[in-house]
Write a protein that holds these residues in place. Structure first.
Motif, short mmCIF file in Angstrom:
data_model
loop_
_atom_site.label_atom_id
_atom_site.label_comp_id
_atom_site.label_asym_id
_atom_site.label_seq_id
_atom_site.Cartn_x
_atom_site.Cartn_y
_atom_site.Cartn_z
N ILE A 1 0.90 -7.31 1.66
CA ILE A 1 0.11 -6.09 1.70
C ILE A 1 0.37 -5.23 0.47
CG2 ILE A 1 -0.27 -3.93 2.97
CD1 ILE A 1 0.41 -5.57 5.53
N LYS A 2 1.64 -5.04 0.14
CA LYS A 2 1.98 -4.18 -1.00
C LYS A 2 1.42 -4.70 -2.32
CE LYS A 2 5.73 -2.10 -1.66
NZ LYS A 2 7.12 -1.88 -2.08
N LYS A 3 1.37 -6.01 -2.46
CA LYS A 3 0.88 -6.61 -3.72
C LYS A 3 -0.63 -6.88 -3.70
CE LYS A 3 5.35 -8.75 -4.69
NZ LYS A 3 6.10 -10.02 -4.85
N GLY A 4 -1.29 -6.47 -2.62
CA GLY A 4 -2.74 -6.63 -2.54
C GLY A 4 -3.21 -8.05 -2.34
N LYS A 5 -2.34 -8.92 -1.85
CA LYS A 5 -2.70 -10.32 -1.66
C LYS A 5 -3.29 -10.61 -0.29
CE LYS A 5 0.58 -12.10 -5.08
NZ LYS A 5 1.72 -13.00 -5.34
N HIS A 6 -3.14 -9.68 0.63
CA HIS A 6 -3.77 -9.81 1.94
C HIS A 6 -5.26 -9.47 1.79
CE1 HIS A 6 -4.83 -9.00 6.12
NE2 HIS A 6 -3.71 -9.58 6.49
N GLU A 7 -6.10 -10.16 2.56
CA GLU A 7 -7.55 -9.95 2.49
C GLU A 7 -7.93 -8.47 2.61
OE1 GLU A 7 -11.70 -10.71 2.48
OE2 GLU A 7 -10.01 -11.99 1.91
N LEU A 8 -7.28 -7.75 3.50
CA LEU A 8 -7.61 -6.34 3.74
C LEU A 8 -6.88 -5.38 2.80
CD1 LEU A 8 -7.64 -6.34 7.66
CD2 LEU A 8 -9.62 -6.33 6.11
N ALA A 9 -5.96 -5.90 2.01
CA ALA A 9 -5.17 -5.03 1.13
C ALA A 9 -5.66 -5.03 -0.32
CB ALA A 9 -3.70 -5.46 1.16
N LYS A 10 -6.72 -5.75 -0.60
CA LYS A 10 -7.26 -5.78 -1.97
C LYS A 10 -7.74 -4.39 -2.36
CE LYS A 10 -8.57 -10.65 -1.77
NZ LYS A 10 -9.69 -11.63 -1.73
N ASN A 11 -7.28 -3.91 -3.51
CA ASN A 11 -7.63 -2.59 -4.03
C ASN A 11 -7.11 -1.45 -3.15
OD1 ASN A 11 -9.18 -3.77 -6.18
ND2 ASN A 11 -10.85 -4.09 -4.72
N LEU A 12 -6.14 -1.75 -2.31
CA LEU A 12 -5.56 -0.71 -1.45
C LEU A 12 -4.44 0.01 -2.18
CD1 LEU A 12 -5.28 0.64 1.36
CD2 LEU A 12 -3.66 -1.17 1.97
N ASN A 13 -4.57 1.32 -2.29
CA ASN A 13 -3.53 2.16 -2.87
C ASN A 13 -2.70 2.76 -1.75
OD1 ASN A 13 -2.01 3.85 -4.61
ND2 ASN A 13 -3.48 5.53 -4.30
N ILE A 14 -1.46 2.29 -1.60
CA ILE A 14 -0.61 2.75 -0.49
C ILE A 14 -0.02 4.12 -0.83
CG2 ILE A 14 1.49 2.28 0.84
CD1 ILE A 14 0.90 -0.70 0.44
N ILE A 15 -0.25 5.08 0.05
CA ILE A 15 0.24 6.45 -0.14
C ILE A 15 1.62 6.62 0.47
CG2 ILE A 15 -0.19 8.88 0.39
CD1 ILE A 15 -3.19 8.15 0.47
N LYS A 16 1.80 6.09 1.67
CA LYS A 16 3.12 6.14 2.30
C LYS A 16 3.26 4.98 3.26
CE LYS A 16 2.16 9.35 6.15
NZ LYS A 16 2.64 10.58 6.82
N SER A 17 4.52 4.65 3.58
CA SER A 17 4.80 3.54 4.49
C SER A 17 5.95 3.91 5.41
CB SER A 17 5.12 2.27 3.70
OG SER A 17 6.16 2.51 2.78
N ASN A 18 6.05 3.14 6.47
CA ASN A 18 7.02 3.44 7.53
C ASN A 18 7.51 2.12 8.10
OD1 ASN A 18 8.51 5.02 9.26
ND2 ASN A 18 6.81 5.54 10.62
N LEU A 19 8.74 2.07 8.56
CA LEU A 19 9.24 0.84 9.15
C LEU A 19 10.17 1.10 10.32
CD1 LEU A 19 12.40 -0.39 8.64
CD2 LEU A 19 11.71 0.05 6.30
N ARG A 20 10.18 0.13 11.21
CA ARG A 20 11.22 0.07 12.24
C ARG A 20 11.68 -1.37 12.24
NH1 ARG A 20 8.90 1.65 17.53
NH2 ARG A 20 8.23 -0.50 17.80
N TYR A 21 12.92 -1.58 11.88
CA TYR A 21 13.41 -2.95 11.77
C TYR A 21 14.16 -3.33 13.03
CZ TYR A 21 15.12 -7.20 9.63
OH TYR A 21 15.37 -8.52 9.35
N GLY A 22 13.71 -4.40 13.68
CA GLY A 22 14.36 -4.86 14.90
C GLY A 22 14.08 -6.34 15.09
N TYR A 23 14.59 -6.88 16.19
CA TYR A 23 14.39 -8.30 16.48
C TYR A 23 13.67 -8.47 17.80
CZ TYR A 23 17.92 -8.86 12.84
OH TYR A 23 18.61 -8.80 11.66
#
Length: 208
Positions: free
Chosen positions: A120-142
């Motif tokens: 997504i960050k590198k724009g390689k996902h179909e929906l992420a092309k030309n996407l400018n990410i303004i902010k991101s969030n994460l919750r890391y778990g298993y």
């Protein structure tokens, strides 16, 4: 080792340098919209039984057939005037060796999450092309824990604003994992109206 893995994950995903990663503990927090949610909006709740996630959407949104069908089990809803689109879909599969979570499975989950985030960050996902990410969030778990791993992005694409949430969690019957996505796009010119709707849907999406 777990702490080291966590710092590596933060560095790869968000581009922080090593010193910043060591000094700051990244804590997941639900997003709040800067705009007020229209009190007249009524939401409809639903559950995808096969993949075990719940979601909500405005009652006046109408379900449409996904003619492109790029993603598996995708569902699309559009606003009454068709200027906003909600898409729910499934992607990828992480095979677990056994029902009991092993260290090998944890590492597999960690790497899968990094790979998907970078798509997504590198724009390689179909929906992420030309996407400018303004902010991101994460919750890391298993998987198997109370709160599974989760990624969230707010971005812009041309004249649209995008709210995108991804949860890596179990498929109920098999116990393997998949990426469960909620993707909402709407005109930037109408973000005062649509942004709080998107945040409300984002915060009510996922495995319950």
């Amino acid at each position: 080792m777990k702490q080291i893995n966590f710092l590596i994950f933060i560095t790869l995903l968000f581009g922080c340098n090593e010193k910043e990663s060591e000094q700051k503990e990244v804590v997941y927090q639900k997003w709040n919209s800067e705009f007020q949610l229209d009190s007249t909006i009524e939401f409809q709740g639903a559950r995808h039984a096969a993949y075990g996630y719940t979601y909500i959407y405005p009652e006046n949104f109408k379900e449409k057939i996904d003619t492109r069908n790029v993603q598996v089990d995708s569902t699309i809803f559009k606003s009454e005037n068709k200027d906003a689109k909600l898409k729910l879909f499934i992607e990828g599969e992480v095979i677990r060796e056994q029902r009991k979570l092993t260290q090998e499975d944890k590492e597999k989950e960690r790497l899968a999450l990094i790979e998907y985030a970078n798509l997504i960050k590198k724009g390689k996902h179909e929906l992420a092309k030309n996407l400018n990410i303004i902010k991101s969030n994460l919750r890391y778990g298993y998987s198997g824990e109370t709160k599974p791993a989760r990624l969230e992005f707010l971005g812009e694409k041309d004249d649209k604003e995008i709210i995108w949430g991804i949860e890596l969690s179990e498929i109920p019957i098999s116990g393997d994992l998949t990426f469960k996505n909620i993707y909402f796009e709407y005109p930037k010119a109408k973000k005062e109206f649509y942004n709080p709707i998107g945040i409300e849907m984002l915060n009510n999406f996922g495995m319950k």
